[in-house]
Design a protein around this motif. Sequence first.
Motif, PDB file in Angstrom:
ATOM      1  N   GLU A  38      -4.117  -7.172  12.580  1.00 40.89           N
ATOM      2  CA  GLU A  38      -3.002  -6.402  12.041  1.00 40.89           C
ATOM      3  C   GLU A  38      -1.730  -6.823  12.751  1.00 40.89           C
ATOM      4  O   GLU A  38      -1.737  -7.151  13.941  1.00 40.89           O
ATOM      5  CB  GLU A  38      -3.228  -4.899  12.227  1.00 40.89           C
ATOM      6  N   ASP A  96      -0.931   4.488   6.905  1.00 39.23           N
ATOM      7  CA  ASP A  96      -0.884   3.465   5.848  1.00 39.23           C
ATOM      8  C   ASP A  96      -0.823   2.081   6.482  1.00 39.23           C
ATOM      9  O   ASP A  96       0.169   1.728   7.128  1.00 39.23           O
ATOM     10  CB  ASP A  96       0.328   3.727   4.963  1.00 39.23           C
ATOM     11  N   ARG A  97      -1.881   1.300   6.280  1.00 39.38           N
ATOM     12  CA  ARG A  97      -2.051   0.079   7.076  1.00 39.38           C
ATOM     13  C   ARG A  97      -2.472  -1.102   6.205  1.00 39.38           C
ATOM     14  O   ARG A  97      -3.045  -0.944   5.127  1.00 39.38           O
ATOM     15  CB  ARG A  97      -3.122   0.303   8.154  1.00 39.38           C
ATOM     16  N   ILE A  98      -2.232  -2.302   6.747  1.00 37.84           N
ATOM     17  CA  ILE A  98      -2.657  -3.549   6.112  1.00 37.84           C
ATOM     18  C   ILE A  98      -3.277  -4.428   7.199  1.00 37.84           C
ATOM     19  O   ILE A  98      -2.621  -4.744   8.195  1.00 37.84           O
ATOM     20  CB  ILE A  98      -1.475  -4.293   5.458  1.00 37.84           C
ATOM     21  N   ASN A 138      -8.726  -1.897  -1.307  1.00 40.27           N
ATOM     22  CA  ASN A 138      -7.811  -0.766  -1.184  1.00 40.27           C
ATOM     23  C   ASN A 138      -8.635   0.493  -0.931  1.00 40.27           C
ATOM     24  O   ASN A 138      -9.478   0.859  -1.745  1.00 40.27           O
ATOM     25  CB  ASN A 138      -6.994  -0.641  -2.481  1.00 40.27           C
ATOM     26  N   THR A 189       0.856  -1.183   0.000  1.00 37.01           N
ATOM     27  CA  THR A 189       0.000   0.000   0.000  1.00 37.01           C
ATOM     28  C   THR A 189       0.889   1.229   0.000  1.00 37.01           C
ATOM     29  O   THR A 189       1.884   1.296   0.731  1.00 37.01           O
ATOM     30  CB  THR A 189      -0.968   0.021   1.204  1.00 37.01           C
ATOM     31  N   TRP A 243      -6.245  -7.854   7.872  1.00 29.86           N
ATOM     32  CA  TRP A 243      -6.916  -8.975   7.206  1.00 29.86           C
ATOM     33  C   TRP A 243      -7.919  -9.611   8.161  1.00 29.86           C
ATOM     34  O   TRP A 243      -7.874  -9.418   9.378  1.00 29.86           O
ATOM     35  CB  TRP A 243      -5.916 -10.007   6.697  1.00 29.86           C
ATOM     36  N   TRP A 277      -7.795  -5.758   3.957  1.00 33.32           N
ATOM     37  CA  TRP A 277      -8.180  -4.345   3.979  1.00 33.32           C
ATOM     38  C   TRP A 277      -6.916  -3.521   4.159  1.00 33.32           C
ATOM     39  O   TRP A 277      -6.169  -3.727   5.126  1.00 33.32           O
ATOM     40  CB  TRP A 277      -9.165  -4.096   5.113  1.00 33.32           C
ATOM     41  N   PHE A 278      -6.671  -2.594   3.254  1.00 34.64           N
ATOM     42  CA  PHE A 278      -5.421  -1.851   3.292  1.00 34.64           C
ATOM     43  C   PHE A 278      -5.614  -0.513   2.598  1.00 34.64           C
ATOM     44  O   PHE A 278      -6.635  -0.258   1.960  1.00 34.64           O
ATOM     45  CB  PHE A 278      -4.296  -2.642   2.618  1.00 34.64           C
ATOM     46  N   TYR A 337       5.896  -7.327   8.141  1.00 35.36           N
ATOM     47  CA  TYR A 337       5.066  -6.120   8.072  1.00 35.36           C
ATOM     48  C   TYR A 337       5.979  -4.931   8.309  1.00 35.36           C
ATOM     49  O   TYR A 337       6.408  -4.685   9.442  1.00 35.36           O
ATOM     50  CB  TYR A 337       3.975  -6.194   9.135  1.00 35.36           C
TER      51      TYR A 337
END
Length: 438
Positions: free
Chosen positions: A238, A278-280, A148, A21, A282, A189-190, A311
């Motif tokens: 996360e 800015d994150r990721i 995204n 991302t 799931w 989800w990111f 990460y």
Amino acid sequence: MEPAGSEHRGAVRELRLHLVTWNVGTASPPPDVTSLLQLNSLGPTMDMYVIGLQEVNSRITNFLSDLAFDDPWSIFFMTVLSPLGYIKLSSVRMQGLLLLVFVKHVHLPFIRDIHTHYTRTGLYGYWGNKGGVTVRMSLYGHTICFMNCHLPAHMENTEQRLDDFEKILEMQFEGENIPSTLDHDVLFWFGDLNFRIADYGIHFVRESINNKRYNLLWEKDQLNMAKKKEAFLQEFIEGPLQFKPTYKFDLYSDVYDTRDQKSLFWFNEKKRKPAWTDRILWRVKNLCQHASKEGEFSEEEQTISVTLNNYISHMSYGISDHKPVTGTFGLELKPLLSDPLITLNPEGEWSAEHDVLISYSAVPEFPSSAWDWIGLFKVAFRHVNDYVTYAWVEDDEISSNKDSKQIQPNRTLIEKDLTQEENSWMQKPDNLESLDEF
């Protein structure tokens, strides 16, 4: 990784997924993304790349050009990844939001039901500067969704960010029997989620970062706080934020916002407090409810699992005021599909001087269409439309029985297309999918 065939039915397999991302701030692609994509990694290669960008240049002249042709970022990543054996499986664009999915050729026969969607949330849903773009698919029979998002900015807009994300989650894909977003087996989800660090002042935040005591800031991170209160967020997972907040940096540096400039009406602009914007994250469907005890699941629930291997942020990239963030995952799954829908039977060496025959067979449940076609591609083709020539299956069919069919493409067209090419060609794989499966 070898494809799942009938001899591997029921065997657990692991796919490696690398997710990016990056808010690129309308900039052009950088000269090199080797470290961003971990192309020099000593471990196994990635099976899939998922790249989510925000603030891709969407000025009207750029956007109209990108509607007719691939945008510069898509071309850039295709140029990097296609020689390494990846194809652009799918993409979706909404103004500055761009989502790209690349996959190794070997997995193509086992990826089905690809759909895309976008949701506008800017200007009460009428403008696409904020919102979400989504790609979903069936991967070896398991439903996977990638989302995204670019959510509203500024410290005070936490509730608006949460409201917008709930709206994005409520979107429905077009088509029959496609699960809702939260009903997918795995949802990623990111994006630039724009959550900030509340309460603490800028000096405390910067001092904590300088001393690498990031844990002092976690409890005041707005997303962490929301996950404790909002039920719809509590199943999202996360990794630990063991890297510097990724916003806001001076361009081409690893120094946080130092601007001392006049803004509207000659007031000094306020320096932005660093934040993990800015994150990721799931979510594995029903993981929380069905865990019998920590680390143990029933046989049925073990059909797919997600492990975060890495990460991190990438401080060396300075084209925007955000640093890119990547997550490397292991997807461990039991294939629910073991046979491709279409199997092509190689006919040996092809020559423009002789008639070309293509033999193929299809499984009984294959949903054939008058629009089905078979394409001839270069070895390092970039995407499904990057063919040299093609044949309509129905129009060019010359024989058919219960086991196989034969088609005979137009020799003149093939001769014309092949003579224009100076590159070598790959042997046709024995399980290339039809267009419907891309």
